[in-house]
Design an enzyme around this catalytic site. Structure first.
Site, PDB file in Angstrom:
ATOM      1  N   MET A   1       5.140  27.524 -29.658  1.00 51.26           N
ATOM      2  CA  MET A   1       5.727  26.368 -29.026  1.00 51.26           C
ATOM      3  C   MET A   1       5.740  26.551 -27.519  1.00 51.26           C
ATOM      4  SD  MET A   1       6.353  24.446 -31.539  1.00 51.26           S
ATOM      5  CE  MET A   1       6.239  24.710 -33.293  1.00 51.26           C
TER       6      MET A   1
ATOM      7  N   ASP B   1       1.070  29.890 -35.286  1.00 54.32           N
ATOM      8  CA  ASP B   1       1.250  28.955 -34.162  1.00 54.32           C
ATOM      9  C   ASP B   1       0.164  29.245 -33.139  1.00 54.32           C
ATOM     10  OD1 ASP B   1       2.183  27.948 -31.564  1.00 54.32           O
ATOM     11  OD2 ASP B   1       3.993  27.411 -32.649  1.00 54.32           O
ATOM     12  N   ILE B   2      -0.891  28.433 -33.143  1.00 52.83           N
ATOM     13  CA  ILE B   2      -2.082  28.689 -32.342  1.00 52.83           C
ATOM     14  C   ILE B   2      -2.245  27.563 -31.338  1.00 52.83           C
ATOM     15  CG2 ILE B   2      -4.559  29.175 -32.410  1.00 52.83           C
ATOM     16  CD1 ILE B   2      -2.712  31.251 -33.815  1.00 52.83           C
ATOM     17  N   GLU B   3      -2.070  27.878 -30.061  1.00 57.04           N
ATOM     18  CA  GLU B   3      -2.150  26.879 -29.010  1.00 57.04           C
ATOM     19  C   GLU B   3      -2.663  27.547 -27.733  1.00 57.04           C
ATOM     20  OE1 GLU B   3       1.868  25.789 -27.535  1.00 57.04           O
ATOM     21  OE2 GLU B   3       2.608  26.951 -29.254  1.00 57.04           O
ATOM     22  N   ALA B   4      -2.589  26.821 -26.612  1.00 52.69           N
ATOM     23  CA  ALA B   4      -2.933  27.365 -25.289  1.00 52.69           C
ATOM     24  C   ALA B   4      -4.275  28.105 -25.341  1.00 52.69           C
ATOM     25  CB  ALA B   4      -1.810  28.251 -24.787  1.00 52.69           C
TER      26      ALA B   4
END
Length: 507
Positions: free
Chosen positions: A1, A155-158
Site C-alpha cells: 500500500m 502486494d505488488i506495486e511501484a
C-alpha cells in the site's frame, strides 16, 4: 500500500520490543490442513509495525479476518522474510503467533501479505530480493505452516510491478507451493494486490497476470487498490471502484476463457482507503461510498472486501490529510468496519473435501511410445469419499487413460499417456480432475512430445470471446492466422479470402 514510506522504518525500530513482548506461543506451526477462508470475506489490512495487538483490534472492530502487512527481507539480496523487514520480528510463533491463534479460535483468520510500497521500492520484496525460486517457495511454505493459514497475499506495486524477472520468479515459486500444498493435502490460496486505473489494471498489472497463466500458477484473487489514482480528477470513489472491477473482470475473461461470469467475479477483491487517500480530498472515500460498494459487492459475489487500514478507521483527524492512524473525515471509530463486516459469509469448505496432485508435473515422450505418472488424492477435510477421475487436454495422436478411474480419497491411480507416430511435437497441458459429491479439484501435467509429425502451433489459440486488432496472430485447427483489422467472434477459416483472417498456413 502507498502509505508505507520512510515513516515506517523509524516507527518499526521504536516498536520492535513492544511487538515482541507477550506474543510468545509454545510449539511451532503444524502441517495440518488449515481452515479455508469464507467464500466472501471482509479482511482489512492491519499495520503490523505499530506494536498493537491484531487480536485486540480484531475484537474491538468486529473484523474477524485481517490482512497482515507486511513481510519483506531485511536487506536487498536476502532470501529471508521478516515482519516489516525487521530481523527482530522473524516468521515464528513468537511473533504474532499468540494473536493469530486467538483470532482463529474466535472464528476468524489472517492473510499474511508480502511486499507493500516500501518493500517494492527498496528491493526488499522477497522475489525482487531473492533470485532463488526454491528459497522463495520455502519462505512462503514456512509462513503457511508456522501460522497454519490458508491464503497468502502478494502486494505488488511501484517498482516491483515492472520487475519482469522477479514477477516470473514469484509466479514460479507460487506454483511450487501450490504443488506442495496439493501433495500434502492443504488448501492454500494466493491473492495478488495490485494498483488499478478507474477502468481496470494497467498494462503492467495485466502482464503480471499473463505471466502467472504462462507458468501454470493459479491466481485465486486479484485485489484492486481502488484509490490513489493520481490523475488530477474529481472522483466518485464508489463508481470508480465498480468500473475498475469491471475492467478487471474483462481482463480475467480473456485470461480464463473457460470460467463463467460468476467464477470471474469470485476472483475479484477490492481494497479501499477510508476517507482521504494519499492524493488528497479529490479522492475521498466516504461512509456513503462504503455502503454503495458493500451493496454492489454483495450483488456481484466478489471474493473479498478490504481497506487500508484498520488503524485508520476513526475520525481522529477530521479535516486533515491522509494518515496511517486516522481517515481525515468526520466519523465514529470503526464506522467503515461495521459497514463491511456483514460481507463475511458462506464457506469454501464442504463438510468433506479432498485434493488431487500428480507425482510429477511434467514428462517427455517420443512419438510412438508411452509414459506414466502417479495421480495422488488426499482427504483435506471430513471423511474419505469416492473420487471419479478424468483427464482432458490430450491432443491428436495422444491417448490418456486412468487406472483405476475411481478411487477413495487417499488412494492413487496411474495416468498413462500413449502416443502414436502421428502425434505432433510440442508441449501440451493435460488436466486431471477428481470429482465427488463435494465438488471437484484438478492438477495439471505438461506433456512434451518429441520426434513427432510436424510441430505444435505456437501462436495463442483463437478465442471466440477475445478482441483482436490488425496484425495479431492466433492458431486454429492446425493453422496460423493473422487478423487484418479489429475483430471479435469471427472464426478463422470462415471469413473467406477477403475476410478479416489471413491464413498463414499450417503450423
Amino acid at each position: 500500500m502507498r502509505l508505507m514510506r520512510s515513516f515506517r522504518a523509524v516507527l518499526t525500530a521504536a516498536v520492535t520490543t513492544a511487538a515482541s513482548v507477550g506474543l510468545a506461543l509454545t510449539g511451532t506451526g503444524t502441517a495440518q490442513a488449515a481452515t479455508p477462508l469464507p467464500a466472501h470475506v471482509f479482511a482489512p489490512y492491519f499495520e503490523a509495525w505499530t506494536g498493537e495487538s491484531p487480536a485486540a483490534l480484531a475484537a474491538q472492530s468486529g473484523a474477524k479476518h485481517l490482512t497482515m502487512a507486511f513481510l519483506q527481507t531485511a536487506s536487498k539480496g536476502s532470501c529471508t522474510p521478516y515482519w516489516n523487514g525487521d530481523s527482530g520480528m522473524p516468521v515464528s510463533s513468537s511473533t504474532f503467533g499468540s494473536d493469530i491463534k486467538t483470532i482463529q479460535a474466535n472464528g476468524g483468520d489472517v492473510i499474511p501479505s508480502f511486499g507493500g510500497y516500501t518493500a517494492d521500492t527498496t528491493g526488499t520484496e522477497i522475489a525482487d530480493s531473492c533470485t532463488d525460486v526454491q528459497q522463495i517457495a520455502a519462505a512462503y511454505e514456512k509462513v503457511i505452516t508456522t501460522y497454519d493459514i490458508s491464503r497468502l497475499d502478494m502486494d505488488i506495486e511501484a517498482d516491483s510491478i515492472d520487475n519482469a524477472a522477479a514477477i516470473d520468479r514469484r509466479n514460479k515459486a507460487i506454483k511450487l507451493v501450490q504443488d506442495w500444498a496439493a501433495a500434502n493435502g492443504r488448501k492454500v490460496e494466493f491473492s495478488y494486490t495490485v494498483p488499478t486505473t478507474t477502468h481496470g489494471p494497467a498494462d503492467n498489472g495485466v502482464k503480471l497476470l499473463q505471466n502467472a497463466v504462462s507458468n501454470g500458477t493459479r491466481v485465486d484473487v486479484v485485489n484492486l487498490m481502488t484509490f490513489d489514482y493520481y490523475d488530477n480528477q474529481s472522483h466518485d470513489m464508489a463508481k470508480d471502484t465498480q468500473t475498475a472491477a469491471q475492467g478487471l473482470v474483462d481482463t480475467l475473461a480473456q485470461l480464463y476463457p473457460d470460467k463463467t461470469s460468476a467464477q470471474l467475479w469470485s476472483m475479484v477483491g477490492i481494497t479501499e482507503m477510508p476517507g482521504v487517500d494519499d492524493f488528497g480530498p479529490a479522492e475521498t472515500f466516504s461512509l456513503a461510498n462504503a455502503t454503495t460498494v458493500y451493496n454492489w459487492a454483495v450483488s456481484k459475489g466478489i471474493n473479498m472486501l478490504s481497506f487500508w487500514a484498520l488503524q485508520r478507521d476513526n475520525g481522529g483527524c477530521a479535516g486533515g490529510a491522509a494518515a496511517d492512524n486516522c481517515s481525515g473525515i468526520q466519523q465514529n471509530t470503526w464506522d467503515f468496519s461495521h459497514i463491511f463486516e456483514p460481507f463475511t459469509s458462506g464457506s469454501t469448505a464442504p463438510a468433506d473435501d479432498f485434493s488431487v496432485a500428480l507425482g510429477s508435473s511434467s514428462g517427455t515422450v517420443t512419438a510412438g511410445q508411452s509414459t506414466t505418472a502417479t495421480v495422488k488424492t488426499a482427504v483435506t477435510k471430513g471423511k474419505a469419499q469416492t473420487v471419479a477421475l478424468s483427464v482432458s487436454g490430450a491432443p491428436a495422436g495422444v491417448t490418456a487413460s486412468l487406472s483405476p478411474a475411481s478411487v477413495t480419497a487417499g488412494g492413487s491411480a496411474t495416468l498413462t499417456l500413449a502416443t502414436t507416430s502421428a502425434a505432433v511435437s510440442g508441449t501440451y497441458t493435460l488436466t486431471v480432475t477428481g470429482s465427488s459429491a463435494s465438488g471437484s479439484h484438478s492438477a495439471t501435467y505438461a506433456l512434451t512430445v518429441t520426434g513427432g509429425n510436424g510441430n505444435q502451433c505456437t501462436a495463442a489459440p483463437w478465442s471466440r470471446s477475445a478482441v483482436y486488432t490488425g496484425g495479431q496472430q492466433v492458431s486454429y485447427k492446425g493453422h496460423n492466422w493473422k487478423a487484418k483489422w479489429w475483430t471479435t467472434g469471427e472464426e478463422p477459416g470462415t471469413t473467406g479470402e477477403w475476410g478479416v483472417w489471413q491464413d498463414l498456413g499450417a503450423c
